[in-house]
Design a protein around this motif. Structure first.
Motif, mmCIF file in Angstrom:
data_model
loop_
_atom_site.group_PDB
_atom_site.id
_atom_site.type_symbol
_atom_site.label_atom_id
_atom_site.label_comp_id
_atom_site.label_asym_id
_atom_site.label_seq_id
_atom_site.Cartn_x
_atom_site.Cartn_y
_atom_site.Cartn_z
ATOM 1 N N ARG A 70 2.383 15.761 -14.277
ATOM 2 C CA ARG A 70 1.953 17.173 -14.333
ATOM 3 C C ARG A 70 3.142 18.076 -14.628
ATOM 4 O O ARG A 70 3.041 19.025 -15.398
ATOM 5 N N GLY A 71 4.290 17.731 -14.030
ATOM 6 C CA GLY A 71 5.492 18.520 -14.286
ATOM 7 C C GLY A 71 5.829 18.542 -15.765
ATOM 8 O O GLY A 71 6.064 19.600 -16.350
ATOM 9 N N LEU A 92 1.824 9.134 -6.201
ATOM 10 C CA LEU A 92 2.211 10.533 -5.977
ATOM 11 C C LEU A 92 3.319 10.943 -6.929
ATOM 12 O O LEU A 92 3.291 12.002 -7.557
ATOM 13 N N LEU A 93 4.293 10.046 -7.062
ATOM 14 C CA LEU A 93 5.446 10.327 -7.903
ATOM 15 C C LEU A 93 5.031 10.466 -9.361
ATOM 16 O O LEU A 93 5.416 11.417 -10.047
ATOM 17 N N VAL A 152 0.834 -1.206 0.000
ATOM 18 C CA VAL A 152 0.000 0.000 0.000
ATOM 19 C C VAL A 152 0.868 1.255 0.000
ATOM 20 O O VAL A 152 0.658 2.182 -0.783
ATOM 21 N N SER A 153 1.890 1.269 0.862
ATOM 22 C CA SER A 153 2.724 2.465 0.975
ATOM 23 C C SER A 153 3.450 2.754 -0.332
ATOM 24 O O SER A 153 3.440 3.884 -0.824
ATOM 25 N N LEU A 154 4.068 1.705 -0.875
ATOM 26 C CA LEU A 154 4.847 1.945 -2.082
ATOM 27 C C LEU A 154 3.936 2.338 -3.232
ATOM 28 O O LEU A 154 4.280 3.197 -4.051
ATOM 29 N N THR A 170 3.017 13.625 -9.922
ATOM 30 C CA THR A 170 3.898 14.787 -9.861
ATOM 31 C C THR A 170 4.680 14.944 -11.156
ATOM 32 O O THR A 170 4.718 16.015 -11.754
ATOM 33 N N LEU A 171 5.285 13.838 -11.586
ATOM 34 C CA LEU A 171 6.139 13.918 -12.771
ATOM 35 C C LEU A 171 5.321 14.185 -14.019
ATOM 36 O O LEU A 171 5.736 14.946 -14.897
ATOM 37 N N LEU A 221 1.118 4.030 -2.984
ATOM 38 C CA LEU A 221 0.748 5.435 -2.794
ATOM 39 C C LEU A 221 1.886 6.357 -3.199
ATOM 40 O O LEU A 221 1.680 7.366 -3.875
ATOM 41 N N LEU A 222 3.109 5.994 -2.763
ATOM 42 C CA LEU A 222 4.259 6.824 -3.126
ATOM 43 C C LEU A 222 4.418 6.878 -4.638
ATOM 44 O O LEU A 222 4.690 7.926 -5.216
#
Lengths: 218, 52, 203, 243
Positions: B33-34, B26-27, B18-20, B30-31, B22-23
């Motif tokens: 949209r960037g 997010l990553l 789950v954690s990885l 982020t990338l 989610l990360l």
């Protein structure tokens, strides 16, 4: 200032002013609870203080949307901002009017609804006192939320989303005092904390509300 | 290689999963949209540069 | 009464006017003209103190301005007299009789504002200016939805205000027959500036 | 050379362009290294068994969840006081990162709690505070999304952040008080940091450093994106004006 208070009260009591809506909502929420959790008197007695507090909070929240948006829509808010009243004062008065038309009726209605929820006899005074002390904070915090979202399209839902987390401490201390009172325990400590929150918000939050309202009126 | 997680295998693996995940989400967001904004800005800069 | 120098105003983050300068003294009226979107409303809101200027300076006492916006600011569930009395009390003025006669509202004074026509409501909104006791009126399209007779009523109210040592700045499209200077805003339209100042360095 | 020079968007973009690649690499190495170390090369805890390995995700994400809000608070203050646009945009850029960190902390906590406490969720003061923090993040992000004008949005969200911080602290105390009231003294909270043995502590430190670095990288990168978006709309507005 007094003129503004009188006007807001007049507006609330006139037809379409929305007075009583909050009260009716409080009533309906409280009546729905036994339908949802079952008619067992002992079970209801346990949750009664919390339900009354939550009902009061939701009823407050419901009426926040009208607090500033009506004045915004018809242009009165611009005129009030250019009037010789400090905006902080205007917003404090608005919060006071909101409390008088929403919070105070809730305080008075709570014991009646307490009967429906089998609130233990010791709890009546506690629920009334805690609501009396706590609901002003709900109005003042709500005014801040209303000032933040005034003029936004679909601001109503956002208003709830922003205000709810701010209501957490008030709800916790208020409901805790009422619950302890209902169980016959000493509830003075949470009550004092509640009073502290109320006094603090009344003293400080109008400045934040006025600041965000100025930004929104630009 | 895989350590013996005992009876808690599912617990530990799902927490890591789950954690990885989610990360990662997010990553990626982020990338993406960037990169999108970067490209759009380059277009606009190019156009503006040509006109004025 | 008010003096404006090299004023720049912005709507949102976009500058709309730059280098606006004028002064209005007692007894004078200034009429702002310009096409839609030229920044009349923005300029008036800035003068009324509702938004900060982008640059330049406004000399004058903001406590001396009465602002009347596009919107009427009339409470529909209150009567005409109650509406006026509220504003009179807010501005610390006693007596609304003059305002009622000035805008021919006596016959309507006990009517609920929600029952008025748009033009009557507009008159009520303008009558509010007379109970503010402020000397500088800042008016944004004051004649919207007024009929010819009401426009005359308004024009004579403004004239009386000017004679009494007041001043007015208004944005309007129609000729009111008020002797006043006309300021066309078109030349002040904000041009592109090479300075980064108002974009926070994003350009 | 003052730190405020970085408040210039162009300067910010130029400098971050240089430092981002090594930072990306650093955070990736630290997180992967720390997690691999923790996952494969640490023994099980005698009480908690293998679940102790969750600590390498749970604690760093919880740490960053709070620090992200703290950073937003500082950035908001800088915006309110010094009106540096980059600061407001950095606060905006940090919020979703903080939200995800809070979510990871909550989810790993729930997954961990299930075998340890026999329940997915307990209204433990810490868990509850994080839930409230989560709500604050949601409201903050929603407010940014709802407002078109960037400066207005920056002003309003900054003040929300300041007021919200006060109420978040109040909530923390309220929640502490409230739960003690519920079950007297029976605390489920995991004060692992104090009694963590060295075997667990070293990989944990590596992971924490990795998460901190990851947060910095993400915020710098996202702030850069926000700056570019802002520059784009400024250019477009300029283009419209010159027509």
């Amino acid at each position: 200032m007094i003129a503004l208070l009188i006007r807001d009260l007049q507006l609330a009591f006139r037809a379409g002013g929305g007075f009583g809506l909050g009260l009716a909502f409080f009533l309906i929420v409280t009546v729905m609870v036994p339908f949802a959790v079952g008619p067992d008197a002992a079970g209801l007695a346990v949750i009664a203080p919390g339900v009354l507090w939550l009902g009061a909070l939701l009823a407050c929240l419901l009426s926040l949307d009208r607090l500033l948006s009506l004045d915004w829509e018809d242009g009165s808010l611009d005129l009030l901002a250019t009037a010789p009243l400090p905006l902080e004062g205007v917003l404090s008065i608005k919060a006071l009017a909101h409390w008088l038309t929403t919070g105070l009726p809730l305080v008075l209605a709570a014991p009646v609804l307490g009967v429906l929820l089998h609130l233990p006899a010791a709890g009546y005074i506690w629920i009334m006192v805690s609501l009396l002390i706590g609901t002003p904070a709900l109005s003042v915090i709500g005014t801040f939320g209303a000032a933040l979202t005034v003029g936004l399209k679909r601001g109503g839902l956002l208003l709830s989303l922003l205000v709810m987390p701010l209501y957490v401490p008030t709800l916790i201390f208020g409901a805790e005092a009422a619950r302890r009172g209902a169980l016959g325990l000493a509830g003075e400590t949470p009550l004092l904390m509640l009073a502290g929150i109320t006094l603090g918000t009344i003293a400080l939050l109008p400045f934040a509300s006025a600041a965000v309202l100025r930004v929104n009126l630009r | 290689m895989m350590p013996d997680l005992g009876k808690y295998g599912d617990t530990v693996l799902s927490a890591y999963g789950v954690s990885l995940l989610l990360l990662l989400v997010l990553l990626v967001l982020t990338l993406r949209r960037g990169a999108k904004v970067r490209a759009a800005l380059r277009d606009v800069e190019h156009r503006v540069g040509r006109n004025g | 009464m008010i003096e404006v120098r090299d004023l720049g105003v912005s709507r949102g983050a976009v500058p709309v006017l730059r280098g606006v300068g004028f002064s209005v003294s007692a007894g004078e009226a200034l009429i702002l003209q310009g096409p839609n979107g030229s920044g009349k409303t923005t300029l008036l809101r800035t003068l009324a103190g509702l938004q900060p200027p982008l640059c330049g300076e406004i000399r004058g006492d903001p406590e001396d301005c009465a602002y009347a916006a596009h919107a009427d600011g009339v409470k529909l569930t209150l009567t005409v007299a109650e509406n006026l009395e509220f504003w009179a009390r807010v501005f610390g003025v006693t007596g609304i009789a003059r305002a009622l006669t000035g805008f021919d509202l006596e016959a309507l004074q006990d009517r609920v504002a929600g029952g008025l026509s748009a033009g009557q409501r507009r008159r009520l909104s303008l009558a509010r200016l007379m109970v503010t006791g402020r000397r500088l009126w800042i008016l944004d399209e004051p004649t919207v939805s007024l009929d010819a007779a009401s426009v005359q009523l308004f024009a004579s109210a403004v004239r009386a205000h000017l004679r009494g040592g007041g001043a007015a700045i208004m944005a309007t499209h129609i000729d009111l027959g008020i002797e006043g200077r006309v300021l066309d805003l078109a030349p002040f339209k904000a041009r592109l500036s090479q300075s980064d100042a108002d974009d926070g360095g994003f350009l | 050379m003052s730190i405020w020079e970085y408040a210039n968007p162009k300067k910010f973009l130029r400098s971050t362009e240089r430092v981002l690649p090594p930072l990306w690499l650093g955070s990736a190495v630290l997180i992967t290294g720390g997690l691999i170390w923790g996952f494969f090369f640490t023994p099980d805890d005698y009480r908690q068994g293998a679940t102790v390995k969750i600590i390498y995700l749970h604690v760093p994400s919880a740490l960053m969840a709070i620090n992200a809000w703290f950073m937003m608070l500082v950035a908001s203050l800088i915006w309110v006081i010094r009106r540096h646009h980059v600061s407001a945009l950095a606060a905006r850029a940090a919020a979703p990162v903080g939200l995800v960190m809070t979510l990871i902390a909550l989810l790993t906590g729930a997954i961990w709690g299930q075998p340890m406490w026999g329940t997915w969720w307990a209204w433990d003061p810490r868990l509850t505070s994080f839930l409230v923090l989560f709500l604050f993040y949601l409201g903050y992000i929603a407010l940014w999304q709802a407002i078109d004008d960037p400066d207005t949005a920056a002003d309003l969200t900054s003040i929300l952040c300041l007021v919200g911080s006060v109420f978040a602290v109040l909530s923390r105390y309220a929640v502490n008080f409230w739960n003690q009231g519920l079950h007297q003294g029976a605390s489920l909270s995991l004060d692992k940091e104090e009694n963590v043995a060295d075997v667990f502590a070293y990989p944990l430190y590596v992971c924490m450093a990795g998460f901190i670095l990851l947060f910095i990288v993400l915020v710098l990168y996202r702030t850069g994106t926000e700056i570019r978006a802002r520059r784009m709309s400024a250019l477009l507005a300029r283009e419209r004006m010159s027509e």
